[in-house]
Write a protein that holds these residues in place. Structure first.
Motif, PDB file in Angstrom:
ATOM      1  N   ASP A  18       0.828  -1.205   0.000  1.00 41.99           N
ATOM      2  CA  ASP A  18       0.000   0.000   0.000  1.00 41.99           C
ATOM      3  C   ASP A  18       0.868   1.263   0.000  1.00 41.99           C
ATOM      4  OD1 ASP A  18      -2.675   0.891  -0.092  1.00 41.99           O
ATOM      5  OD2 ASP A  18      -2.449   1.627   1.967  1.00 41.99           O
ATOM      6  N   THR A  19       1.921   1.242   0.772  1.00 36.78           N
ATOM      7  CA  THR A  19       2.813   2.406   0.852  1.00 36.78           C
ATOM      8  C   THR A  19       3.470   2.698  -0.497  1.00 36.78           C
ATOM      9  OG1 THR A  19       3.299   1.802   3.129  1.00 36.78           O
ATOM     10  CG2 THR A  19       4.811   3.360   2.076  1.00 36.78           C
ATOM     11  N   VAL A  20       4.049   1.639  -1.101  1.00 32.22           N
ATOM     12  CA  VAL A  20       4.736   1.854  -2.381  1.00 32.22           C
ATOM     13  C   VAL A  20       3.725   2.248  -3.456  1.00 32.22           C
ATOM     14  CG1 VAL A  20       6.163   0.771  -4.174  1.00 32.22           C
ATOM     15  CG2 VAL A  20       6.626   0.316  -1.757  1.00 32.22           C
ATOM     16  N   HIS A  21       2.536   1.635  -3.418  1.00 32.03           N
ATOM     17  CA  HIS A  21       1.523   1.959  -4.409  1.00 32.03           C
ATOM     18  C   HIS A  21       1.101   3.429  -4.299  1.00 32.03           C
ATOM     19  CE1 HIS A  21      -1.677   1.522  -7.252  1.00 32.03           C
ATOM     20  NE2 HIS A  21      -1.459   0.233  -7.374  1.00 32.03           N
ATOM     21  N   ALA A  22       0.963   3.902  -3.090  1.00 36.62           N
ATOM     22  CA  ALA A  22       0.581   5.303  -2.899  1.00 36.62           C
ATOM     23  C   ALA A  22       1.661   6.245  -3.439  1.00 36.62           C
ATOM     24  CB  ALA A  22       0.320   5.579  -1.425  1.00 36.62           C
ATOM     25  N   LEU A  23       2.923   5.855  -3.269  1.00 36.82           N
ATOM     26  CA  LEU A  23       4.018   6.663  -3.830  1.00 36.82           C
ATOM     27  C   LEU A  23       3.953   6.675  -5.359  1.00 36.82           C
ATOM     28  CD1 LEU A  23       6.920   5.480  -1.497  1.00 36.82           C
ATOM     29  CD2 LEU A  23       6.000   7.806  -1.633  1.00 36.82           C
ATOM     30  N   MET A  24       3.636   5.498  -5.921  1.00 35.55           N
ATOM     31  CA  MET A  24       3.507   5.419  -7.382  1.00 35.55           C
ATOM     32  C   MET A  24       2.362   6.290  -7.871  1.00 35.55           C
ATOM     33  SD  MET A  24       3.985   1.450  -8.145  1.00 35.55           S
ATOM     34  CE  MET A  24       5.088   1.078  -9.462  1.00 35.55           C
ATOM     35  N   ASP A  25       1.261   6.286  -7.133  1.00 37.61           N
ATOM     36  CA  ASP A  25       0.115   7.109  -7.527  1.00 37.61           C
ATOM     37  C   ASP A  25       0.509   8.575  -7.607  1.00 37.61           C
ATOM     38  OD1 ASP A  25      -1.492   4.932  -7.684  1.00 37.61           O
ATOM     39  OD2 ASP A  25      -2.579   5.295  -5.818  1.00 37.61           O
ATOM     40  N   SER A  26       1.342   9.011  -6.663  1.00 35.74           N
ATOM     41  CA  SER A  26       1.702  10.423  -6.709  1.00 35.74           C
ATOM     42  C   SER A  26       2.632  10.709  -7.891  1.00 35.74           C
ATOM     43  CB  SER A  26       2.285  10.908  -5.380  1.00 35.74           C
ATOM     44  OG  SER A  26       3.351  10.095  -5.000  1.00 35.74           O
ATOM     45  N   LEU A  27       3.453   9.716  -8.280  1.00 33.91           N
ATOM     46  CA  LEU A  27       4.253   9.890  -9.502  1.00 33.91           C
ATOM     47  C   LEU A  27       3.357   9.939 -10.732  1.00 33.91           C
ATOM     48  CD1 LEU A  27       7.391   7.559  -9.361  1.00 33.91           C
ATOM     49  CD2 LEU A  27       7.289  10.043  -9.168  1.00 33.91           C
ATOM     50  N   MET A  28       2.340   9.068 -10.735  1.00 33.48           N
ATOM     51  CA  MET A  28       1.443   8.993 -11.890  1.00 33.48           C
ATOM     52  C   MET A  28       0.686  10.290 -12.081  1.00 33.48           C
ATOM     53  SD  MET A  28      -0.442   5.372 -12.127  1.00 33.48           S
ATOM     54  CE  MET A  28      -0.006   4.391 -10.732  1.00 33.48           C
ATOM     55  N   ALA A  29       0.472  10.996 -11.010  1.00 38.44           N
ATOM     56  CA  ALA A  29      -0.275  12.254 -11.098  1.00 38.44           C
ATOM     57  C   ALA A  29       0.468  13.274 -11.962  1.00 38.44           C
ATOM     58  CB  ALA A  29      -0.516  12.816  -9.704  1.00 38.44           C
ATOM     59  N   ALA A  30       1.785  13.060 -12.141  1.00 40.09           N
ATOM     60  CA  ALA A  30       2.572  13.982 -12.969  1.00 40.09           C
ATOM     61  C   ALA A  30       2.261  13.807 -14.453  1.00 40.09           C
ATOM     62  CB  ALA A  30       4.060  13.763 -12.719  1.00 40.09           C
ATOM     63  N   GLY A  31       1.553  12.737 -14.809  1.00 41.87           N
ATOM     64  CA  GLY A  31       1.197  12.539 -16.212  1.00 41.87           C
ATOM     65  C   GLY A  31       1.561  11.156 -16.671  1.00 41.87           C
ATOM     66  N   PRO A  32       0.852  10.655 -17.688  1.00 41.91           N
ATOM     67  CA  PRO A  32       1.078   9.295 -18.167  1.00 41.91           C
ATOM     68  C   PRO A  32       2.383   9.182 -18.938  1.00 41.91           C
ATOM     69  CG  PRO A  32      -0.513  10.431 -19.562  1.00 41.91           C
ATOM     70  CD  PRO A  32      -0.197  11.353 -18.433  1.00 41.91           C
ATOM     71  N   PRO A  33       2.946   7.952 -19.006  1.00 44.40           N
ATOM     72  CA  PRO A  33       4.160   7.743 -19.790  1.00 44.40           C
ATOM     73  C   PRO A  33       3.846   7.829 -21.275  1.00 44.40           C
ATOM     74  CG  PRO A  33       3.291   5.662 -19.020  1.00 44.40           C
ATOM     75  CD  PRO A  33       2.434   6.728 -18.418  1.00 44.40           C
ATOM     76  N   ALA A  34       4.860   8.120 -22.084  1.00 48.11           N
ATOM     77  CA  ALA A  34       4.633   8.258 -23.526  1.00 48.11           C
ATOM     78  C   ALA A  34       4.459   6.903 -24.194  1.00 48.11           C
ATOM     79  CB  ALA A  34       5.796   9.005 -24.160  1.00 48.11           C
ATOM     80  N   THR A  35       5.216   5.929 -23.758  1.00 47.04           N
ATOM     81  CA  THR A  35       5.175   4.642 -24.453  1.00 47.04           C
ATOM     82  C   THR A  35       5.234   3.494 -23.448  1.00 47.04           C
ATOM     83  OG1 THR A  35       7.583   4.567 -24.567  1.00 47.04           O
ATOM     84  CG2 THR A  35       6.459   5.517 -26.460  1.00 47.04           C
ATOM     85  N   GLY A  36       5.012   2.298 -23.980  1.00 49.40           N
ATOM     86  CA  GLY A  36       5.319   1.100 -23.210  1.00 49.40           C
ATOM     87  C   GLY A  36       4.140   0.419 -22.547  1.00 49.40           C
ATOM     88  N   SER A  37       4.391  -0.825 -22.161  1.00 50.09           N
ATOM     89  CA  SER A  37       3.371  -1.634 -21.496  1.00 50.09           C
ATOM     90  C   SER A  37       3.380  -1.306 -20.007  1.00 50.09           C
ATOM     91  CB  SER A  37       3.693  -3.114 -21.676  1.00 50.09           C
ATOM     92  OG  SER A  37       4.816  -3.455 -20.876  1.00 50.09           O
ATOM     93  N   MET A  38       2.386  -1.803 -19.304  1.00 52.27           N
ATOM     94  CA  MET A  38       2.308  -1.554 -17.873  1.00 52.27           C
ATOM     95  C   MET A  38       3.496  -2.162 -17.129  1.00 52.27           C
ATOM     96  SD  MET A  38      -0.539  -1.195 -15.350  1.00 52.27           S
ATOM     97  CE  MET A  38      -1.715  -1.789 -16.514  1.00 52.27           C
ATOM     98  N   GLY A  39       3.874  -3.377 -17.523  1.00 53.67           N
ATOM     99  CA  GLY A  39       5.008  -4.014 -16.861  1.00 53.67           C
ATOM    100  C   GLY A  39       6.258  -3.142 -16.948  1.00 53.67           C
ATOM    101  N   GLN A  40       6.524  -2.649 -18.165  1.00 51.34           N
ATOM    102  CA  GLN A  40       7.710  -1.799 -18.365  1.00 51.34           C
ATOM    103  C   GLN A  40       7.609  -0.523 -17.544  1.00 51.34           C
ATOM    104  OE1 GLN A  40       7.243  -1.307 -22.555  1.00 51.34           O
ATOM    105  NE2 GLN A  40       8.911  -2.699 -23.077  1.00 51.34           N
ATOM    106  N   ASN A  41       6.445   0.095 -17.572  1.00 47.92           N
ATOM    107  CA  ASN A  41       6.314   1.393 -16.906  1.00 47.92           C
ATOM    108  C   ASN A  41       6.307   1.269 -15.392  1.00 47.92           C
ATOM    109  OD1 ASN A  41       6.361   2.936 -19.252  1.00 47.92           O
ATOM    110  ND2 ASN A  41       4.212   2.516 -19.650  1.00 47.92           N
ATOM    111  N   GLN A  42       5.739   0.162 -14.919  1.00 51.08           N
ATOM    112  CA  GLN A  42       5.765  -0.058 -13.470  1.00 51.08           C
ATOM    113  C   GLN A  42       7.211  -0.241 -13.009  1.00 51.08           C
ATOM    114  OE1 GLN A  42       2.827  -2.738 -11.679  1.00 51.08           O
ATOM    115  NE2 GLN A  42       4.511  -3.822 -10.737  1.00 51.08           N
ATOM    116  N   GLN A  43       7.969  -1.040 -13.786  1.00 48.97           N
ATOM    117  CA  GLN A  43       9.369  -1.269 -13.426  1.00 48.97           C
ATOM    118  C   GLN A  43      10.152   0.042 -13.483  1.00 48.97           C
ATOM    119  OE1 GLN A  43      10.479  -4.199 -12.134  1.00 48.97           O
ATOM    120  NE2 GLN A  43      12.163  -2.845 -11.598  1.00 48.97           N
TER     121      GLN A  43
END
Ligand code: HEC
Length: 266
Positions: free
Chosen positions: A207-232
């Motif tokens: 939950d902690t790491v996911h919440a940190l990721m959510d705040s990164l995601m708020a900066a905008g979506p990635p330009a390319t790639g699959s979810m696996g790649q972008n999550q990594q």
């Protein structure tokens, strides 16, 4: 023309399924674009199917495509029209994968408002164009490339991303999406703990790491790639920035895979 009629019929069938509740027929809809689902319903079958989906590389002819249509008001309005007409039935009004036609689909419609924040333009365009009637998806996701033109597909992408970012939110009011997601995640983690998939400690870490990721995601979506790649990529960035440790990143991936395997998330 034929397609339009077919789609109308599909929407009606799906709407009927939804209205009839849990008892309605299971997937295979009788057409070439909606194949029988070949993933087993068993937990492991479902989990590895989801993992394969999640990591599917973007085919060469789509890889690197960038959205040429700015997400302005006009595009979002056109996207909303397309979404309402063709997508709501499965993906739901708020894009969380819970439309009236979703109940009996396996795999379930993706919560695209959320997942589109982590998927590249090229990936989304590919999936909307070609649907899921092939490996590794084998899903009821229709192909839309003959139903509407490329710009309309980009409008749809602008709209689903805006749904997830909280910019557009039919019937939910601004800012509700993040709350809903956090609540859904908490419920899913509770279930994982009670089923013995995770320890409480692992659920907290996730939950902690996911919440940190959510705040990164708020900066905008990635330009390319699959979810696996972008999550990594996000995990690597957070480790590089010192936000989390490598051990936390590894634990996150491990927990994530176990949740997928247990069919608790997609
Ligand atoms: C008949 C139900 C159905 C309809 C209608 C439908 N989808 Fe889907 N869609 C699915 C299912 C099931 C999945 C999950 C399996 C997969 O990825 O193929 C999915 C997956 C997706 C994905 C991949 C997202 C991810 O997280 O991997 C995108 C993007 C998407 N749909 C967009 C749309 C759009 C845009 C429309 C309307 C133009 C639409 N879908 C209409 C069933 C549907």
């Amino acid at each position: 023309m034929k397609l339009v009629i077919w789609l109308a019929a599909l929407v009606m069938i799906l709407a009927a399924c939804g209205a009839a509740g849990e008892t309605a027929v299971s997937t295979p809809l009788p057409t070439a674009t909606t194949p029988a689902t070949t993933q087993g319903r068993g937990m492991m079958g479902m989990g590895s199917g989801m993992m394969a989906r999640h990591n599917a590389p973007v085919p060469e002819e789509y890889a690197g495509l960038a959205n040429p249509v700015p997400a302005d008001e006009e595009s979002l309005a056109r996207g909303e029209e397309i979404y309402t007409k063709y997508c709501v039935v499965c993906h739901g009004e708020a894009g969380m994968g819970d439309g009236p036609g979703a109940a009996n689909l396996d795999p379930q419609p993706a919560p695209i408002a959320h997942t589109s924040q982590m998927l590249g333009d090229d990936y989304l365009f590919w999936r909307i164009s070609e649907g899921g009637a092939h490996d590794p998806f084998n899903s009821a996701m229709p192909a839309w490339q003959t139903a509407f033109d490329e710009n309309a597909r980009w409008d749809a992408i602008n709209y689903i991303r805006a749904l997830g970012s909280g910019q557009m939110m039919p019937g939910m009011g601004m800012g509700r999406m993040a709350d809903t997601e956090a609540a859904q995640r908490a419920a899913m983690l509770d279930q994982a703990v009670s089923e013995g998939v995770l320890t409480q400690d692992e659920a907290n870490q996730f939950d902690t790491v996911h919440a940190l990721m959510d705040s990164l995601m708020a900066a905008g979506p990635p330009a390319t790639g699959s979810m696996g790649q972008n999550q990594q990529q996000m995990l690597d960035d957070m480790v590089a920035a010192g936000t989390i440790t490598q051990a936390q990143a590894d634990a996150f991936n491990d927990i994530h895979d176990r949740l997928l395997e247990a069919g608790l998330m997609q």
